[in-house]
Design an enzyme around this catalytic site. Structure first.
Site, PDB file in Angstrom:
ATOM      1  N   HIS A  16       1.034  -1.264   0.058  1.00 12.58           N
ATOM      2  CA  HIS A  16       0.078   0.078  -0.198  1.00 12.58           C
ATOM      3  C   HIS A  16       0.801   1.305  -0.082  1.00 12.58           C
ATOM      4  CE1 HIS A  16      -3.600  -2.477   0.646  1.00 12.58           C
ATOM      5  NE2 HIS A  16      -2.943  -2.921   1.580  1.00 12.58           N
ATOM      6  N   ASN A  54     -11.465 -10.803   3.859  1.00 13.69           N
ATOM      7  CA  ASN A  54      -9.963 -10.681   4.389  1.00 13.69           C
ATOM      8  C   ASN A  54      -8.996 -11.761   4.014  1.00 13.69           C
ATOM      9  OD1 ASN A  54      -7.906 -10.333   6.492  1.00 13.69           O
ATOM     10  ND2 ASN A  54      -9.118  -8.850   7.221  1.00 13.69           N
TER      11      ASN A  54
END
Ligand code: NAG
Length: 359
Positions: A135, A225
């Protein structure tokens, strides 16, 4: 008349928002009871891991890769100014230590913000690939590395970005350049993501990626997830953290997935690890989400590890292996086993190494 309509509309809106708020609280386990500890006798915190071990994957011959230093706008970080790292641990050693892996020049290590990881071994030449959800600047990319074992180096091969991969959480490798990935929220904007959570929309999904084809293969999760493959690679397990469940899905020749069954739990499930020897599914979970999102050292998030045996059969056995109120380990996100050893990682705290008693 107009006034009456307004009153009715306001009432309906208020009732709707109240109901959604209650649901939202339930999704986060707001009113979950105290954590009763379940201790394991032979455990210690791993030296050198101080800022999380969000995900861990272990090669069949006992090398564990650990992603550390995840930063997100919604979570605590104990090393906000340091880039993320990948650690390696050889679980065959008597007293294994975590060593930071070097990354080959050319990769932007300063913005490295690793999240879910997955390994893949090329059966022809033994090459080890490591897929890392990254990220940088809070965006989502997938980084593909080759592990050069002789030098303890990760050689960066490529960065993958795609419109269908806007908010990737976890990944499971299917080949040297193909994978399934979970998007934990459908919208990429923070406000839309938050609205989606509060309104309890189930728009989170699983994407299949290969250089030839990228497509959505499952949707309808509150927040998909952890994702893993069964040992025979015919089934895919997806943890829906806000749905409090694990979805077992069958994998087809065109990589599409069809639902088989759903196992319900009473806490928030994070990453999944499938023991290659037994096929057992190991899950780390968050007893309560609130403490994880709004960190306070006085009331830290707890940790819990669950093992699911015979997940495909009618008689799955669910065992709580470890539970702690945060006094030792805070915010467990992954649990993996190798040859009687258990590693438990956390979103932003430390990591635990345990020797399990042989059955
Ligand atoms: C956690 O449990 C320990 C005992 O096991 C206790 O001393 C401690 O106060 C508890 N902490 C919290 C935050 O509940």
């Amino acid at each position: 008349m107009g006034k009456l309509l307004l009153v009715i509309l306001s009432g309906v809106t208020l009732a709707f928002l109240t109901e959604r708020t209650v649901r939202f609280g339930r999704r986060l386990n707001f009113a979950h009871e105290m954590i009763k500890s379940v201790d394991l006798p032979n455990c210690h915190l791993i030296d050198g891991i101080e800022a999380g071990a969000e995900d861990i994957d272990i090669l069949p011959y006992g090398l564990a890769f650990i992603s550390s230093g995840l930063k997100s706008p919604a979570m605590k970080s104990f090393a906000p100014d340091q880039p993320g790292k990948i650690f390696l641990m050889d679980l065959n050693e008597e007293s294994p230590v975590a060593t930071e892996l070097k990354i080959s020049p050319g990769f932007d290590v300063d913005s490295f913000n690793p999240h879910g990881i997955s390994t893949y071994i090329d059966q022809n030449d033994g090459t080890v690939y490591l897929f890392v959800v990254n990220h940088p600047q809070f965006k989502s990319t997938i980084e593909l590395f080759r592990f050069v074992e002789e030098e303890n180096v990760l050689e960066h091969l490529k960065t993958i970005r795609h419109d269908l991969l806007p908010r990737v959480n976890d990944i499971v490798a299917l080949g040297p350049d193909s994978f399934y990935a979970t998007n934990d929220r459908y919208f990429s904007g923070e406000i839309m993501g938050f609205l989606e959570l509060v309104l309890d929309l189930a728009l989170s999904n699983v994407i299949y990626y290969s250089p030839q084809e990228v497509k959505e293969v499952a949707t309808g999760f509150h927040s998909a997830n952890g994702i893993s493959l069964s040992t025979d690679k015919n089934y895919v397990y997806v943890a829906d953290i806000l749905g409090h469940n694990i979805h077992v899905m069958e994998k087809h020749a065109d990589w599409s997935l069809s639902p088989v069954k759903v196992l319900e739990f009473n806490n928030l499930l994070d990453n999944l690890f499938v023991d290659p020897v037994t096929g057992d599914v190991w899950v780390a979970c968050h007893p309560k989400m609130w403490e994880l999102m709004f960190y306070s050292p006085e009331n830290p998030p707890g940790s819990e590890v669950i093992r699911v045996q015979n997940i495909l059969s009618e008689n799955s056995i669910v065992t709580q292996v470890y539970a702690n109120n945060g006094s030792v380990l805070q915010g467990s996100s992954v649990a993996c086993v190798y040859d009687g050893k258990l590693l438990v990682g956390t979103v932003f705290h430390r990591a635990l190494y345990c020797e399990l008693e042989k059955p």
